[in-house]
Design a protein around this motif. Structure first.
Motif: not given
Ligand code: MG
Ligand code: ASP
Length: 455
Positions: A6-8, A203-208
């Motif tokens: 689960v990603k927040f 950048r924005g890498g927590s989805d990955y």
């Molecule tokens: Mg993001």
């Protein structure tokens, strides 16, 4: 049922009270999920700013760490009412922030920020989130522990600032490092290089990060909680009566991210596709009493075909290298792209003809690229022409590459409104067709294409 990841993201951490929604969402899961978190909203940008100003002004460091302390204290006061329990977590946070201060101070004294130090500094935003989330869950009766990428062996290829996960090295250790009987909370955005350093995933890498962990544990699904209603047929800020897209293929999701839809990082589906792990999108502002995804991304073959969404990006510029023979002279492209690669400039795409090579770039890279290409002094290139104030509008949907009537429809609707496209492309991928247009006409273009395909 297997475990979900689960990603927040940052948009789930805007105010001190937001964690109440996270608690509510986490309680919907039957099996303790693995949670991947981003930094609190805007914190990565602030860390970048402080890192740059700390070189000159030492007092910036104190200002930033004080601000972070106040912010985290507010979260803890909102969610942990027992002062002893609260103090214990606060002490851990303070010690992490002291570590951040020391690293920043180090850069102040040496007068530069080597890339590996930069990565370490920027990873603090996520590491503060994971500590708080694990503590708040635990305090509210949901057994939870924080697991850092260094604890579980999330290994990368070592490229600073923009690493990729090395799955061969990570898969087993990550799976073994996440106890099944507790919620494991992992900071996103970074992994560990083969020699043990923190490396950011872009950048924005927590989805990955979340997708990579989902792959490592062969998760049931990757659940991404946003503050919007999943994927829509256009940005609701530009277009009225948008439609929700209930099912998308992996390629469509990747193309939508590439062309500017800010739901997922473009690399998110990469680790999931060959394992057929679905991504489910939820809205944290509309939780409900069971898990009902707004959009589901899965195998291309299972998603319906045809146009799904009109999207756009303004972060776009073109550098045209013109000259009578650029199209047949061998080696020009290799020389230019090699030099850009060495300077860390990302090329979004290249479109060539006999008399021109067009390089698509982020607008922020245009001037630097222009200068660099001129300095290369490539013989066959007579003019280097920077083109800015452009946007790309794209129609995304599986099968568009083989549907010439779609291109025809797009051109027709743009023409009708007098929108001059300078470049039009179809067939580069099977899931997208796009036009490069003047930025001043972007809103109108999006509306007219949406109207043409979705009303
Ligand atoms: Mg993001
Ligand atoms: N906090 C990081 C960023 O702003 C990573 C992320 O949010 O996914 O880029």
């Amino acid at each position: 049922m297997a475990r979900c990841v689960v990603k927040f993201g940052g948009s789930n951490f805007k105010t001190a009270g937001d964690m109440t929604k996270i608690l509510k969402a986490v309680r919907l899961y039957d099996e303790p999920p693995v949670i991947v978190v981003s930094a609190f909203y805007g914190i990565t940008n602030e860390l970048i700013a402080v890192m740059d100003s700390a070189a000159q002004d030492e007092t910036e460091i104190q200002r930033m760490t004080d601000r972070l302390k106040t912010m985290k204290r507010e979260s803890l006061e909102t969610h942990i009412d027992n002062p002893i329990a609260r103090e214990a977590v606060y002490a851990q946070l303070r010690s992490r922030l002291d570590d951040l201060s020391r690293v920043l101070l180090g850069t102040h004294y040496i007068g530069e920020i080597p890339p590996f130090v930069r990565d370490r500094i920027l990873s603090f935003g996520e590491r503060l989130s994971s500590l708080i989330v694990a503590a708040v869950l635990e305090y509210h009766g949901i057994p939870a522990i924080e697991r850092l990428p260094e604890d579980i062996g999330l290994i990368t290829d070592g490229e600073e600032g923009n690493a990729a996960v090395d799955f061969t090295a990570s898969e087993k250790s990550v799976a073994d490092g996440l106890p099944a009987d507790k919620v494991c909370v992992i900071p996103g955005f970074y992994g560990i290089s083969p020699d043990g350093r923190i490396t950011l995933l872009g950048r924005g890498g927590s989805d990955y990060s979340a997708a990579s962990i989902a792959r490592c544990i062969t998760a049931e699904a990757l659940d991404v909680w946003k503050d919007v209603d999943g994927y829509l047929s256009a940005d609701p800020k530009s277009v009225e009566n948008t439609r929700r897209i209930a099912r998308l293929g992996y390629s469509e999701a990747a193309e939508l991210s590439y062309f500017g839809a800010h739901i997922l990082h473009p690399r998110t589906v990469e680790p999931l596709e060959d394992r057929s792990i679905p991504v489910r999108i939820f809205n944290i502002d509309n939780i409900g009493d069971k898990l009902t995804p707004l959009s589901i991304i899965g195998p291309d073959a299972e998603a319906p075909k045809g146009p799904k969404s009109v999207t756009y990006t303004d972060d776009f510029a073109v550098l045209t290298l013109a000259g009578a023979g650029v199209g047949i002279k061998p080696g020009i492209l290799a020389k230019v792209t090699g030099a850009l690669d060495r300077s860390g400039i990302n090329i979004k795409s290249v479109v060539t003809s006999q008399t021109a090579i067009n390089i698509y770039l982020d607008e922020a890279d245009l001037d630097r690229t222009d200068e660099l290409v001129r300095s290369l002094d490539v013989a066959a290139v007579s003019h280097v022409i920077p083109r800015r104030d452009l946007s790309v509008v794209a129609l995304v949907g599986d099968g568009l590459g083989e549907a010439p009537e779609v291109a025809e429809g797009m051109m027709e609707s743009l023409n009708k409104r007098g929108i001059r496209f300078t470049i039009f492309s179809i067939g580069a991928s099977d899931a997208a067709a796009y036009a490069v247009i003047p930025r001043s006409q972007r809103e109108e273009a999006v509306r007219s294409l949406h109207n043409r395909f979705f009303s």
